[in-house]
Write a protein that holds these residues in place. Sequence first.
Motif, mmCIF file in Angstrom:
data_model
loop_
_atom_site.group_PDB
_atom_site.id
_atom_site.type_symbol
_atom_site.label_atom_id
_atom_site.label_comp_id
_atom_site.label_asym_id
_atom_site.label_seq_id
_atom_site.Cartn_x
_atom_site.Cartn_y
_atom_site.Cartn_z
ATOM 1 N N UNK A 1 -9.852 -15.856 -52.030
ATOM 2 C CA UNK A 1 -9.248 -16.830 -51.134
ATOM 3 C C UNK A 1 -9.054 -16.202 -49.774
ATOM 4 N N UNK A 2 -9.136 -17.018 -48.730
ATOM 5 C CA UNK A 2 -8.966 -16.507 -47.378
ATOM 6 C C UNK A 2 -8.224 -17.545 -46.552
ATOM 7 N N UNK A 3 -7.353 -17.072 -45.665
ATOM 8 C CA UNK A 3 -6.556 -17.979 -44.840
ATOM 9 C C UNK A 3 -6.249 -17.322 -43.506
ATOM 10 N N UNK A 4 -6.064 -18.154 -42.495
ATOM 11 C CA UNK A 4 -5.709 -17.668 -41.171
ATOM 12 C C UNK A 4 -5.074 -18.776 -40.351
ATOM 13 N N UNK B 1 -8.882 -16.967 -36.458
ATOM 14 C CA UNK B 1 -9.869 -17.987 -36.813
ATOM 15 C C UNK B 1 -11.307 -17.474 -36.742
ATOM 16 N N UNK B 2 -11.684 -16.848 -35.646
ATOM 17 C CA UNK B 2 -13.061 -16.372 -35.499
ATOM 18 C C UNK B 2 -13.395 -15.318 -36.553
ATOM 19 N N UNK B 3 -12.470 -14.412 -36.817
ATOM 20 C CA UNK B 3 -12.692 -13.382 -37.828
ATOM 21 C C UNK B 3 -12.830 -14.002 -39.206
ATOM 22 N N UNK B 4 -11.991 -14.976 -39.520
ATOM 23 C CA UNK B 4 -12.082 -15.635 -40.827
ATOM 24 C C UNK B 4 -13.446 -16.285 -41.015
ATOM 25 N N UNK B 5 -13.934 -16.956 -39.998
ATOM 26 C CA UNK B 5 -15.236 -17.618 -40.099
ATOM 27 C C UNK B 5 -16.341 -16.600 -40.403
ATOM 28 N N UNK B 6 -16.299 -15.453 -39.745
ATOM 29 C CA UNK B 6 -17.293 -14.412 -40.003
ATOM 30 C C UNK B 6 -17.161 -13.856 -41.417
ATOM 31 N N UNK B 7 -15.920 -13.635 -41.855
ATOM 32 C CA UNK B 7 -15.709 -13.079 -43.195
ATOM 33 C C UNK B 7 -16.114 -14.063 -44.286
ATOM 34 N N UNK B 8 -15.847 -15.341 -44.091
ATOM 35 C CA UNK B 8 -16.262 -16.344 -45.083
ATOM 36 C C UNK B 8 -17.775 -16.287 -45.261
ATOM 37 N N UNK B 9 -18.504 -16.252 -44.164
ATOM 38 C CA UNK B 9 -19.969 -16.192 -44.241
ATOM 39 C C UNK B 9 -20.426 -14.909 -44.938
ATOM 40 N N UNK B 10 -19.822 -13.789 -44.605
ATOM 41 C CA UNK B 10 -20.199 -12.508 -45.225
ATOM 42 C C UNK B 10 -19.867 -12.485 -46.708
ATOM 43 N N UNK B 11 -18.702 -12.998 -47.068
ATOM 44 C CA UNK B 11 -18.309 -13.039 -48.480
ATOM 45 C C UNK B 11 -19.267 -13.903 -49.294
ATOM 46 N N UNK C 1 -4.912 -8.713 -49.053
ATOM 47 C CA UNK C 1 -5.191 -7.846 -47.915
ATOM 48 C C UNK C 1 -4.874 -8.629 -46.647
ATOM 49 N N UNK C 2 -4.067 -8.060 -45.777
ATOM 50 C CA UNK C 2 -3.710 -8.713 -44.514
ATOM 51 C C UNK C 2 -4.304 -7.922 -43.354
ATOM 52 N N UNK C 3 -4.820 -8.669 -42.383
ATOM 53 C CA UNK C 3 -5.423 -8.050 -41.205
ATOM 54 C C UNK C 3 -5.089 -8.873 -39.969
ATOM 55 N N UNK C 4 -5.257 -8.244 -38.825
ATOM 56 C CA UNK C 4 -5.052 -8.913 -37.554
ATOM 57 C C UNK C 4 -6.368 -9.290 -36.908
ATOM 58 N N UNK C 5 -6.521 -10.559 -36.606
ATOM 59 C CA UNK C 5 -7.724 -11.020 -35.938
ATOM 60 C C UNK C 5 -7.856 -10.488 -34.522
ATOM 61 N N UNK C 6 -6.741 -10.041 -33.955
ATOM 62 C CA UNK C 6 -6.759 -9.491 -32.600
ATOM 63 C C UNK C 6 -6.704 -7.970 -32.595
ATOM 64 N N UNK D 1 -14.850 -7.324 -36.357
ATOM 65 C CA UNK D 1 -15.549 -7.868 -37.529
ATOM 66 C C UNK D 1 -16.188 -6.822 -38.434
ATOM 67 N N UNK D 2 -16.775 -5.780 -37.878
ATOM 68 C CA UNK D 2 -17.425 -4.768 -38.718
ATOM 69 C C UNK D 2 -16.401 -3.992 -39.538
ATOM 70 N N UNK D 3 -15.312 -3.601 -38.906
ATOM 71 C CA UNK D 3 -14.252 -2.892 -39.626
ATOM 72 C C UNK D 3 -13.619 -3.819 -40.660
ATOM 73 N N UNK D 4 -13.367 -5.055 -40.279
ATOM 74 C CA UNK D 4 -12.771 -6.018 -41.210
ATOM 75 C C UNK D 4 -13.644 -6.194 -42.445
#
Length: 148
Positions: free
Chosen positions: A4-7, A12-22, A105-110, A114-117
């Motif tokens: 599951x993923x939420x933001x 928002x931009x990071x979540x969109x990239x992670x959803x696609x990668x996942x 896992x919690x992360x900051x979009x700012x 994206x690569x580290x995330x």
Amino acid sequence: MRVGIATDHGGFALKEELVASLRAAGHDVTDFGAYALNPGDDYPDFVTPLAEAVVAGKVDRGVAICGSGVGASVCANKIHGIRAALIHDHFSAKQGVEDDHMNVLCMGGRTVGPAVAWDLVQTFLAAEYSDAERHLRRLSKVATLENS
């Protein structure tokens, strides 16, 4: 794995990239929003349903993002049964699961690119809880605090 993923708007931009990668990596992803970039939204509206889904077993693990990751972490940890942590490094992403049975896992979009995330998410999802006696003992003490 069911992830599951939420933001809120801050991630928002990071979540969109992670959803696609996942999804590209073969994970079953449940997106709890935000579904559009809205500067007025609030992370609890998205992180709470994510955390509740982790506890209910609807997803195996969760990824919560906000601008800094702090608010997402604070919010997620208010849900009974959640062990969330703000993660910025590879060691903690792995050790948090192995030793502390971290399930969000919690992360900051700012604060995290994206690569580290993506590296942190992969590490988090690949890690397994150790079930070592000392870790079970510590988690029992944490559960006692949570239940008091």
